[in-house]
Scaffold this active site. Structure first.
Site, PDB file in Angstrom:
ATOM      1  N   HIS A   1      -4.930  -7.855   0.040  1.00 20.53           N
ATOM      2  CA  HIS A   1      -4.086  -6.468   0.040  1.00 20.53           C
ATOM      3  C   HIS A   1      -3.395  -6.504   1.556  1.00 20.53           C
ATOM      4  O   HIS A   1      -2.642  -5.431   1.678  1.00 20.53           O
ATOM      5  CB  HIS A   1      -5.176  -5.346   0.315  1.00 20.53           C
ATOM      6  CG  HIS A   1      -4.562  -4.022   0.218  1.00 20.53           C
ATOM      7  ND1 HIS A   1      -3.760  -3.686  -1.139  1.00 20.53           N
ATOM      8  CD2 HIS A   1      -4.482  -3.002   0.886  1.00 20.53           C
ATOM      9  CE1 HIS A   1      -3.352  -2.348  -0.873  1.00 20.53           C
ATOM     10  NE2 HIS A   1      -3.846  -1.822   0.229  1.00 20.53           N
TER      11      HIS A   1
ATOM     12  N   TYR B   1      -2.798  10.789   2.239  1.00 21.21           N
ATOM     13  CA  TYR B   1      -3.363  10.770   1.005  1.00 21.21           C
ATOM     14  C   TYR B   1      -3.339  12.340   0.303  1.00 21.21           C
ATOM     15  O   TYR B   1      -2.959  12.732  -0.924  1.00 21.21           O
ATOM     16  CB  TYR B   1      -4.841  10.464   1.067  1.00 21.21           C
ATOM     17  CG  TYR B   1      -4.989   8.857   1.336  1.00 21.21           C
ATOM     18  CD1 TYR B   1      -5.204   8.296   0.200  1.00 21.21           C
ATOM     19  CD2 TYR B   1      -4.921   8.273   2.487  1.00 21.21           C
ATOM     20  CE1 TYR B   1      -5.443   6.623   0.462  1.00 21.21           C
ATOM     21  CE2 TYR B   1      -4.888   7.117   2.799  1.00 21.21           C
ATOM     22  CZ  TYR B   1      -5.011   6.273   1.488  1.00 21.21           C
ATOM     23  OH  TYR B   1      -5.346   4.787   1.870  1.00 21.21           O
TER      24      TYR B   1
ATOM     25  N   ASP C   1       0.702  -1.090   0.034  1.00 21.97           N
ATOM     26  CA  ASP C   1      -0.066  -0.100   0.023  1.00 21.97           C
ATOM     27  C   ASP C   1       0.990   1.194   0.101  1.00 21.97           C
ATOM     28  O   ASP C   1       1.555   1.481  -0.824  1.00 21.97           O
ATOM     29  CB  ASP C   1      -0.942   0.123   1.248  1.00 21.97           C
ATOM     30  CG  ASP C   1      -2.092   0.830   1.221  1.00 21.97           C
ATOM     31  OD1 ASP C   1      -3.061   0.641   0.493  1.00 21.97           O
ATOM     32  OD2 ASP C   1      -1.971   2.187   1.769  1.00 21.97           O
TER      33      ASP C   1
END
Ligand SMILES: *[C@@H]1O[C@H](CO)[C@@H](O)[C@H](O)[C@H]1NC(C)=O
Ligand SMILES: *[C@@H]1O[C@H](CO)[C@@H](O)[C@H](O)[C@H]1NC(C)=O
Ligand SMILES: *[C@@H]1O[C@H](CO)[C@@H](O)[C@H](O)[C@H]1NC(C)=O
Ligand SMILES: *[C@@H]1O[C@H](CO)[C@@H](O)[C@H](O)[C@H]1NC(C)=O
Ligand SMILES: *[C@@H]1O[C@H](CO)[C@@H](O)[C@H](O)[C@H]1NC(C)=O
Ligand SMILES: *[C@@H]1O[C@H](CO)[C@@H](O)[C@H](O)[C@H]1NC(C)=O
Length: 416
Positions: free
Chosen positions: A393, A339, A206
């Site tokens: 994930h 982010y 990630d």
């Protein structure tokens, strides 16, 4: 009082192995042992969980999982959290590892450091993402430090470092305009200056993949192997694959379709966190059930449907302890900042790192992004690509044996 450099180094090494001793003079990075103790915040968390009212009936019906977490799943988490989940037991488990903090560029960085008995073990930095934490790697840390062999019978073990990203768990919040490349620089200092490893390998998932890739790109003398299960580049579209004559196996076709579906229906959180980090961050800051809905949905949706059954250890209890760590360490609002600070963190423009060190890639069937070998090879010196029929994930949780096996392959290509 003046101390020679040699003496300072000796002190800092001595300090590393003798936990609990006072911080030695000249401990430039303020390296010190760390013990997790969030127990005093648990009663408030439990009160909030208990006091959170959910609708008596589902509101938006017949949507399956396409409209996000279901009321019944959220209710069952809420019940388990109050009745079975035991933070103190989880915290005791976490404290079995050697935790430390160091101060680098003014940021407190939390990390686990577990050394192999083998002096020539490969130093390995594991880097998590969102909504992960150091907990993602707990199932593989001890095994990585053990003596084992690669597929071709070579001996391998690792000195393992798991660092918390700025803004996550016990690391300081990232400063203004802090990027993935900045975190990579701080982590390189951790490995080389604080822990005195001249060279090391790194694995990232990630956002951790972005950080590990940045380490590989920026520090080609010290980062001498890279392992990834995700790339910091936008996956190819079917049209791009076709334009480059890249054909896919049936497993790869499945993964490509999953990734396309995720791009079309699974990126709402990504846009929110990239554009309005404070809104979601503050809305959920003191709301454990809200965090569970937002984060728990990701754990469930991004992992193997077989989650919680062998080889997966991604049980509901595991999800609850991850969310509890976010809530109790008060890191939800600071975790989403990455982010917005790295709005182009997953670029459409592929670049090849200036590093001749080996790149190993592990694809997992239910991961949310897919990059076939020909695409991964554009980014570095790809030497091994492994595709797994199970896992998603969070490979450290939903297929730890496969992650372990793939990480051990680093030894096959490791030359310092
Ligand atoms: C692991 O290997 C190292 C040498 O490579 C050795 O010193 C150590 O005793 C071994 N540990 C175990 C548990 O076999
Ligand atoms: C591998 O480890 C075993 C047991 O720890 C040891 O006996 C053997 O000599 C090692 N082999 C190499 C090539 O280091
Ligand atoms: C952060 O970045 C923005 C946009 O580039 C810039 O306007 C601002 O001055 C920067 N802030 C700091 C403290 O560097
Ligand atoms: C793809 O294949 C076609 C037909 O064989 C060929 O004309 C084209 O040059 C190839 N493109 C690439 C990028 O290899
Ligand atoms: C994950 O979400 C997608 C929609 O984004 C949905 O189609 C799929 O069924 C969900 N899968 C699981 C396992 O929740
Ligand atoms: C490191 O990168 C520089 C350019 O940035 C390049 O000249 C050098 O060959 C690279 N070294 C290694 C070991 O890859």
């Amino acid at each position: 009082m003046r101390l020679s450099l040699a003496k300072l180094l000796a002190l800092s090494c001595l300090y590393e192995v003798s936990q609990g001793s006072p911080v030695p003079l000249g401990n430039e990075y303020q390296l010190q042992p760390y013990n997790i103790d969030l127990s005093s915040r648990v009663p408030r968390m439990l009160d909030l969980i208990k006091g959170t009212k959910l609708p008596a009936q589902p509101v938006y019906i017949n949507t399956g999982t396409s409209a996000g977490i279901s009321l019944s799943l959220l209710e069952s988490f809420q019940t388990e959290w109050q009745t079975i989940f035991d933070w103190n037991r989880e915290q005791e488990e976490m404290n079995k590892f050697n935790h430390y903090t160091a101060v680098i560029e003014g940021l407190k960085i939390h990390f686990i450091h577990e050394r192999s008995e083998a002096e020539d073990a490969i130093p390995l930095l594991l880097v998590h993402g969102w909504p992960g934490s150091f907990l993602e790697f707990v199932p593989v840390i001890n095994e990585l430090t053990q003596n084992a062999t690669t597929a071709t019978g070579q001996n391998v073990s690792f000195h393992v470092v798991v660092a918390s990203l700025p803004g996550f768990a016990f690391s300081s919040s990232p400063p203004v305009n802090w990027t993935v490349a900045d975190t990579a620089r701080v982590f390189n200092t951790l490995l080389t200056k604080v822990l005195h490893y001249d060279t090391y390998a790194t694995f990232g998932t990630d956002w951790g993949a972005g950080i590990a890739y940045s380490l590989y790109s920026q520090f080609n003398n010290t980062v001498r192997a890279l392992s990834l299960d995700f790339l910091p580049f936008q996956p190819y579209t079917p049209a791009q694959l076709a334009a480059e004559n890249i054909t896919l196996s049936p497993l790869e076709e499945f993964e490509q379709a999953e990734a396309t579906e995720w791009e079309n229906t699974g990126e709402g959180y990504f846009i929110e966190q990239t554009t309005k980090a404070n809104t979601i961050g503050l809305a959920l800051y003191d709301n454990p059930v809200g965090q569970l809905a937002w984060i728990g949905e990701k754990f469930v949706n991004w992992s193997d449907p077989n989650a919680g059954q062998s080889p997966s250890v991604l049980t509901h209890n595991e999800i609850l302890r991850s969310v509890s760590l976010y809530y109790l360490s008060e890191c939800f609002a600071s975790s989403v900042v990455i982010y917005q600070q790295n709005a182009n963190g997953f670029s459409t423009v592929y670049t090849k790192a200036n590093n001749d060190a080996p790149l190993l890639f592990s694809a997992f069937k239910y991961n949310v992004g897919f990059w076939p070998p020909a695409v991964v090879a554009k980014t570095g010196n790809l030497v091994l690509y492994t595709n797994h029929e199970s896992g998603g994930h969070f490979p450290g949780l939903d297929n730890p044996p496969a992650l372990l096996e793939d990480l051990r392959e680093i030894a096959t290509y490791w030359s310092n």
